[in-house]
Enzyme design. Structure first.
Site, mmCIF file in Angstrom:
data_model
loop_
_atom_site.group_PDB
_atom_site.id
_atom_site.type_symbol
_atom_site.label_atom_id
_atom_site.label_comp_id
_atom_site.label_asym_id
_atom_site.label_seq_id
_atom_site.Cartn_x
_atom_site.Cartn_y
_atom_site.Cartn_z
ATOM 1 N N ARG A 85 0.839 -1.205 0.000
ATOM 2 C CA ARG A 85 0.000 0.000 0.000
ATOM 3 C C ARG A 85 0.876 1.258 0.000
ATOM 4 O O ARG A 85 0.469 2.309 0.474
ATOM 5 C CB ARG A 85 -0.961 -0.024 1.186
ATOM 6 C CG ARG A 85 -2.011 -1.129 1.076
ATOM 7 C CD ARG A 85 -3.207 -0.858 1.953
ATOM 8 N NE ARG A 85 -4.166 -1.961 1.973
ATOM 9 C CZ ARG A 85 -5.180 -2.081 1.135
ATOM 10 N NH1 ARG A 85 -5.358 -1.193 0.198
ATOM 11 N NH2 ARG A 85 -6.018 -3.091 1.249
ATOM 12 N N GLY A 125 -6.522 -0.172 -7.084
ATOM 13 C CA GLY A 125 -7.802 0.444 -6.736
ATOM 14 C C GLY A 125 -7.701 1.961 -6.737
ATOM 15 O O GLY A 125 -6.872 2.550 -7.447
ATOM 16 N N ASP A 168 -14.055 -4.191 -3.987
ATOM 17 C CA ASP A 168 -15.036 -3.208 -3.491
ATOM 18 C C ASP A 168 -15.884 -2.606 -4.608
ATOM 19 O O ASP A 168 -16.939 -2.036 -4.346
ATOM 20 C CB ASP A 168 -14.310 -2.072 -2.752
ATOM 21 C CG ASP A 168 -13.443 -2.571 -1.616
ATOM 22 O OD1 ASP A 168 -13.730 -3.669 -1.099
ATOM 23 O OD2 ASP A 168 -12.482 -1.871 -1.251
HETATM 24 O O1 F6P Z 1 -9.982 -2.565 -0.754
HETATM 25 C C1 F6P Z 1 -10.072 -3.922 -0.606
HETATM 26 C C2 F6P Z 1 -10.234 -4.284 0.834
HETATM 27 O O2 F6P Z 1 -10.264 -5.684 0.897
HETATM 28 C C3 F6P Z 1 -11.419 -3.674 1.547
HETATM 29 O O3 F6P Z 1 -12.625 -4.319 1.246
HETATM 30 C C4 F6P Z 1 -10.992 -3.793 2.984
HETATM 31 O O4 F6P Z 1 -11.591 -2.812 3.778
HETATM 32 C C5 F6P Z 1 -9.521 -3.551 2.895
HETATM 33 O O5 F6P Z 1 -9.124 -3.867 1.584
HETATM 34 C C6 F6P Z 1 -8.679 -4.360 3.842
HETATM 35 O O6 F6P Z 1 -7.382 -3.894 3.734
HETATM 36 P P1 F6P Z 1 -6.050 -4.569 4.301
HETATM 37 O O7 F6P Z 1 -5.577 -5.553 3.272
HETATM 38 O O8 F6P Z 1 -5.098 -3.409 4.395
HETATM 39 O O9 F6P Z 1 -6.393 -5.192 5.592
#
Ligand code: F6P
Length: 335
Positions: A72, A107, A132
């Site tokens: 990220r 995304g 999403d």
């Molecule tokens: O954006 C995709 C997603 O899976 C969302 O639905 C969820 O809120 C988030 O990513 C979870 O993120 P992470 O992988 O940082 O826990």
């Protein structure tokens, strides 16, 4: 022509199918060289890059996750402490490998970063991916259909146990700030109550729906809740709604949080084809020198829109969506 490809943000089914689509079109049809960049934008900063060939991209169509890894990392995020040298590290790596254009698969955050890369003079074409389905400008992103199938299957399975025990079952699905996953899986799975961040809910109305089902001889209910609904500080969506329902109706209520299962495994046939087409379209844009664009599905057509149009925007459910309108006519409670 040399292109680089990276995957950024949360993973989802169909990313590898897209990598395959990009690579096979670029190598076979356009005679381009392709470089895989590892772990999202971080790989551009630390030079984690390798050449992709026909061999390295075979067997990818059905494979979950991303062979390139993801992160990220947001290279343009302001840091208060030190000077941000990340964009210059990115430019250095691209120059080192002679990469003419970058394909960014991601995304909303990725679309924003891709638009910023264009601003600093880097050629970019992006492809939307997310379970999403909240990327502005595309009707569907790959990953969504697969996640809907997984969540709908889980909801199907809750029906029998809910009815055997005469309970209310609350299932929390992902979706970040959008209710698309709750709406599509809730409707496909025959949910009785579907709660999304976009539509405010009233616990009394939810209670009334459960009681009225009891009066019709259905002493159980299925509640599908999007993770992003409004809850008091520190309370997770399913936990909060289950507690409130039990208090309001006296019904024995259980909660299930589906979690990362929704993001794992093999893509559906729909997502495989969408990913393949989007990958191919990205390479076509590059071949024509049409940079600064995001590939998008509009109706039944794969097209593209300027990155500046999508960056920073969210695609959310509206109350006039046909699934909501039709669901209401059928007696489904949306809050
Ligand atoms: O954006 C995709 C997603 O899976 C969302 O639905 C969820 O809120 C988030 O990513 C979870 O993120 P992470 O992988 O940082 O826990």
């Amino acid at each position: 022509m040399k292109i680089g490809i990276l995957t950024s943000g949360g993973d989802c089914p169909g990313i590898n199918a897209t990598i395959r689509g990009v690579c096979k079109c670029a190598l076979n049809h356009y005679g381009m060289e392709v470089y895989g960049i590892h772990n999202g934008f971080r790989g551009l900063m630390d030079g984690h890059v390798n050449r992709l060939t026909e061999e390295s991209t075979s067997g990818l169509l059905t494979l979950g996750g991303t062979i390139l890894g993801t992160s990220r990392e947001k290279p343009f995020k302001k840091t208060s402490t030190s000077l941000n040298n990340k964009p210059s590290l990115i430019i250095k790596t691209l120059e080192e490998y002679g990469i003419d254009c970058l394909v960014c698969i991601g995304g909303n955050g990725t679309q924003k970063t891709a638009a910023k890369l264009m601003e600093v003079g880097i050629n970019v074409v992006s492809i939307p991916k997310t379970i999403d389905n909240d990327v502005w400008g595309t009707d569907f992103s790959f990953g969504f259909d697969s996640a809907v199938s997984i969540a709908a299957d889980a909801i199907d399975r809750l029906h029998s146990t809910a009815s055997s025990h005469q309970r209310v079952m609350v299932i929390e699905v992902m979706g970040h700030k959008a209710g698309w996953l709750a709406l599509y899986s809730g409707m496909a799975g025959g949910g009785d109550i579907i709660l999304m961040p976009e539509i405010p809910f009233d616990i009394h109305r939810i209670g009334d729906t459960i009681i009225s089902r009891l009066k019709k001889g259905k002493p159980y209910s299925i509640v599908v809740v999007a993770e992003g609904i409004n809850t008091p500080e520190g309370k997770k969506a399913a936990q909060y709604i289950a507690e409130e329902i039990e208090y309001e109706t006296g019904f024995e209520t259980r909660e299930t949080v589906l979690g990362y299962i929704q993001r794992g495994g093999s893509p559906t046939a729909f997502d495989r084809n969408l990913a393949t087409l989007m990958g191919g379209h990205a390479v076509e844009l590059i071949s024509k020198g049409q940079y600064g664009r995001m590939v998008a599905l509009q109706g039944n057509k794969i097209d593209s829109i300027p990155l500046t149009e999508t960056a920073g925007k969210l695609r959310l459910v509206t109350e006039d969506h046909e699934l909501v309108v039709n669901g209401r006519k059928m007696g489904i409670c949306f809050g």
